[in-house]
Design a protein around this motif. Structure first.
Motif, PDB file in Angstrom:
ATOM      1  N   LYS A 118       9.088  18.759 -11.806  1.00 31.39           N
ATOM      2  CA  LYS A 118       9.482  19.221 -10.500  1.00 31.39           C
ATOM      3  C   LYS A 118       8.145  20.168 -10.049  1.00 31.39           C
ATOM      4  N   SER A 119       7.484  20.870 -11.050  1.00 29.33           N
ATOM      5  CA  SER A 119       6.549  21.978 -10.643  1.00 29.33           C
ATOM      6  C   SER A 119       4.948  21.714 -11.023  1.00 29.33           C
ATOM      7  N   VAL A 120       4.700  20.596 -11.876  1.00 29.69           N
ATOM      8  CA  VAL A 120       3.499  20.338 -12.247  1.00 29.69           C
ATOM      9  C   VAL A 120       2.883  19.293 -11.494  1.00 29.69           C
ATOM     10  N   TYR A 121       1.523  19.469 -11.124  1.00 26.46           N
ATOM     11  CA  TYR A 121       0.929  18.423 -10.143  1.00 26.46           C
ATOM     12  C   TYR A 121      -0.550  18.303 -10.625  1.00 26.46           C
ATOM     13  N   LEU A 122      -1.285  17.343 -10.181  1.00 22.57           N
ATOM     14  CA  LEU A 122      -2.790  17.107 -10.292  1.00 22.57           C
ATOM     15  C   LEU A 122      -3.332  17.646  -9.243  1.00 22.57           C
TER      16      LEU A 122
ATOM     17  N   LEU B  49      -4.392  19.611 -14.181  1.00 22.59           N
ATOM     18  CA  LEU B  49      -2.973  19.735 -14.478  1.00 22.59           C
ATOM     19  C   LEU B  49      -2.720  21.047 -13.870  1.00 22.59           C
ATOM     20  N   ILE B  50      -1.735  21.294 -13.143  1.00 20.11           N
ATOM     21  CA  ILE B  50      -1.400  22.665 -12.475  1.00 20.11           C
ATOM     22  C   ILE B  50       0.067  22.989 -12.577  1.00 20.11           C
ATOM     23  N   ASP B  51       0.265  23.938 -13.276  1.00 18.60           N
ATOM     24  CA  ASP B  51       1.743  24.529 -13.011  1.00 18.60           C
ATOM     25  C   ASP B  51       1.807  26.201 -12.800  1.00 18.60           C
ATOM     26  N   ASN B  52       2.728  26.408 -11.984  1.00 12.98           N
ATOM     27  CA  ASN B  52       2.716  27.825 -11.550  1.00 12.98           C
ATOM     28  C   ASN B  52       1.243  28.564 -11.389  1.00 12.98           C
ATOM     29  N   ASN B  53       0.517  27.663 -10.442  1.00 11.95           N
ATOM     30  CA  ASN B  53      -0.915  28.143 -10.042  1.00 11.95           C
ATOM     31  C   ASN B  53      -1.737  28.510 -11.149  1.00 11.95           C
ATOM     32  N   LYS B  54      -1.653  27.701 -12.141  1.00 15.30           N
ATOM     33  CA  LYS B  54      -2.404  28.049 -13.455  1.00 15.30           C
ATOM     34  C   LYS B  54      -2.702  26.774 -14.035  1.00 15.30           C
ATOM     35  N   ILE B  55      -4.259  26.589 -14.272  1.00 12.42           N
ATOM     36  CA  ILE B  55      -4.579  25.263 -14.903  1.00 12.42           C
ATOM     37  C   ILE B  55      -4.190  25.222 -16.241  1.00 12.42           C
ATOM     38  N   ILE B  56      -3.466  24.151 -16.558  1.00  9.76           N
ATOM     39  CA  ILE B  56      -2.873  23.780 -18.001  1.00  9.76           C
ATOM     40  C   ILE B  56      -3.653  22.930 -18.615  1.00  9.76           C
ATOM     41  N   GLY B  57      -4.317  22.159 -17.904  1.00  7.29           N
ATOM     42  CA  GLY B  57      -5.127  21.237 -18.537  1.00  7.29           C
ATOM     43  C   GLY B  57      -6.287  20.472 -17.813  1.00  7.29           C
ATOM     44  N   LEU B  58      -7.329  19.509 -18.335  1.00 15.05           N
ATOM     45  CA  LEU B  58      -8.262  19.118 -17.547  1.00 15.05           C
ATOM     46  C   LEU B  58      -7.918  17.417 -17.618  1.00 15.05           C
ATOM     47  N   CYS B  59      -7.939  16.618 -16.508  1.00 14.84           N
ATOM     48  CA  CYS B  59      -7.698  15.251 -16.603  1.00 14.84           C
ATOM     49  C   CYS B  59      -8.629  14.385 -15.822  1.00 14.84           C
TER      50      CYS B  59
ATOM     51  N   ALA C 277     -13.266   4.920 -23.393  1.00  5.66           N
ATOM     52  CA  ALA C 277     -12.627   6.012 -22.552  1.00  5.66           C
ATOM     53  C   ALA C 277     -11.349   5.421 -21.922  1.00  5.66           C
ATOM     54  N   GLY C 278     -11.434   4.199 -21.366  1.00  8.14           N
ATOM     55  CA  GLY C 278     -10.271   3.553 -20.858  1.00  8.14           C
ATOM     56  C   GLY C 278     -10.193   3.842 -19.478  1.00  8.14           C
ATOM     57  N   HIS C 279      -8.922   4.030 -19.071  1.00 11.16           N
ATOM     58  CA  HIS C 279      -8.410   4.304 -17.533  1.00 11.16           C
ATOM     59  C   HIS C 279      -8.170   5.841 -17.552  1.00 11.16           C
ATOM     60  N   ILE C 280      -7.647   6.542 -18.385  1.00 10.51           N
ATOM     61  CA  ILE C 280      -7.023   7.967 -18.183  1.00 10.51           C
ATOM     62  C   ILE C 280      -7.398   8.831 -19.789  1.00 10.51           C
ATOM     63  N   SER C 281      -7.520   9.926 -19.313  1.00  3.93           N
ATOM     64  CA  SER C 281      -7.755  10.827 -20.532  1.00  3.93           C
ATOM     65  C   SER C 281      -7.367  12.280 -19.987  1.00  3.93           C
ATOM     66  N   TYR C 282      -7.041  13.061 -20.818  1.00  4.78           N
ATOM     67  CA  TYR C 282      -6.312  14.365 -20.567  1.00  4.78           C
ATOM     68  C   TYR C 282      -6.841  15.233 -21.788  1.00  4.78           C
ATOM     69  N   SER C 283      -6.733  16.676 -21.429  1.00  4.70           N
ATOM     70  CA  SER C 283      -6.942  17.680 -22.492  1.00  4.70           C
ATOM     71  C   SER C 283      -6.114  18.904 -22.062  1.00  4.70           C
ATOM     72  N   ILE C 284      -5.179  19.352 -22.798  1.00  2.00           N
ATOM     73  CA  ILE C 284      -4.345  20.425 -22.498  1.00  2.00           C
ATOM     74  C   ILE C 284      -4.959  21.652 -23.222  1.00  2.00           C
ATOM     75  N   HIS C 285      -4.911  23.032 -22.505  1.00  4.97           N
ATOM     76  CA  HIS C 285      -5.241  23.879 -22.907  1.00  4.97           C
ATOM     77  C   HIS C 285      -4.509  24.314 -24.197  1.00  4.97           C
ATOM     78  N   PRO C 286      -5.078  24.751 -25.316  1.00  6.09           N
ATOM     79  CA  PRO C 286      -4.312  25.123 -26.585  1.00  6.09           C
ATOM     80  C   PRO C 286      -3.231  25.937 -26.526  1.00  6.09           C
ATOM     81  N   LYS C 287      -3.258  26.897 -25.538  1.00  5.81           N
ATOM     82  CA  LYS C 287      -2.129  27.811 -25.289  1.00  5.81           C
ATOM     83  C   LYS C 287      -0.701  27.274 -24.827  1.00  5.81           C
ATOM     84  N   TYR C 288      -0.918  25.904 -24.193  1.00  7.14           N
ATOM     85  CA  TYR C 288      -0.036  25.190 -23.512  1.00  7.14           C
ATOM     86  C   TYR C 288       0.523  23.668 -24.319  1.00  7.14           C
ATOM     87  N   ARG C 289      -0.211  23.478 -25.552  1.00  7.45           N
ATOM     88  CA  ARG C 289       0.081  22.432 -26.161  1.00  7.45           C
ATOM     89  C   ARG C 289       1.492  22.528 -26.707  1.00  7.45           C
TER      90      ARG C 289
END
Length: 193
Positions: free
Chosen positions: A6-10, A69-79, A95-107
């Motif tokens: 509900k809170s996470v968005y691109l 990728l945003i949650d609580n006004n913080k960048i969580i990852g790059l997509c 590479a395909g269609h999609i890729s993502y990298s989540i900050h290690p702190k949020y993995r």
């Protein structure tokens, strides 16, 4: 997972978001001191490059869409999501269609699974029925993220560095199954019309 959904968005990067990105980068540098990412000095130039890539400039015509990728006004990852990877052999095969990298702190908190789901939805909105996504053969967490989004193993391919596993995901089926599993009926009915 339901509350995070509900809170996470691109979000596409903008000039107003520089401080949010700098905070992300500074946290990343604490963990990886040799990391050289975006800075205040090169942020505007980076925005121009991301915009050019979105329009297929510098990517052999592939519309490479960078977002956060945003949650609580913080960048969580790059997509990224690529609207037409078939235009370039590297994008098409690796590479395909999609890729993502989540900050290690949020993995290991479900963010990778959510990022993949949101990127699949973006591709579905573009009319893409099946996405290809790849990960390194040793990357068990990424394999799990892909499988959590109902990806099916296609094959392994050698990209001159190390083997990558390629998966296919039917966008409509993935969205439907994911939302049936993770969201209430009222939310899932609004997402696929």
């Amino acid at each position: 997972m339901r509350e995070k959904l509900k809170s996470v968005y691109l979000k596409y990067p903008s000039i107003e978001d520089m401080n949010m990105l700098i905070e992300y980068e500074e946290e990343y540098k604490k963990m990886f001191p040799n990391y050289h990412g975006v800075s205040r000095e090169n942020y505007e130039e980076k925005l121009k490059v991301w915009d050019e890539h979105r329009r297929g400039i510098g990517t052999n015509g592939v519309s490479n869409n960078f977002c956060w990728l945003i949650d609580n006004n913080k960048i969580i990852g790059l997509c990224t999501y690529n609207a037409n990877p078939e235009l370039d052999e590297k994008f098409k095969n690796y590479a395909g269609h999609i890729s993502y990298s989540i900050h290690p702190k949020y993995r290991n908190q479900g963010y990778g699974t959510i990022a993949c789901h949101l990127l699949i939805k973006k591709c579905f909105e573009l009319g893409i029925e099946e996405v290809m996504i790849s990960c390194r053969g040793w990357n068990t967490p990424s394999k799990k993220v892909i499988e959590n989004n109902f990806g099916t193993f296609k094959d392994k391919i050698d990209d001159n560095e190390e083997p990558s596993c390629r998966y296919l995901i039917n966008t409509r089926e993935s969205i439907k199954k994911f939302e049936e599993e993770h969201l209430s009926k009222s939310i899932q009915q609004n997402s696929l019309k």
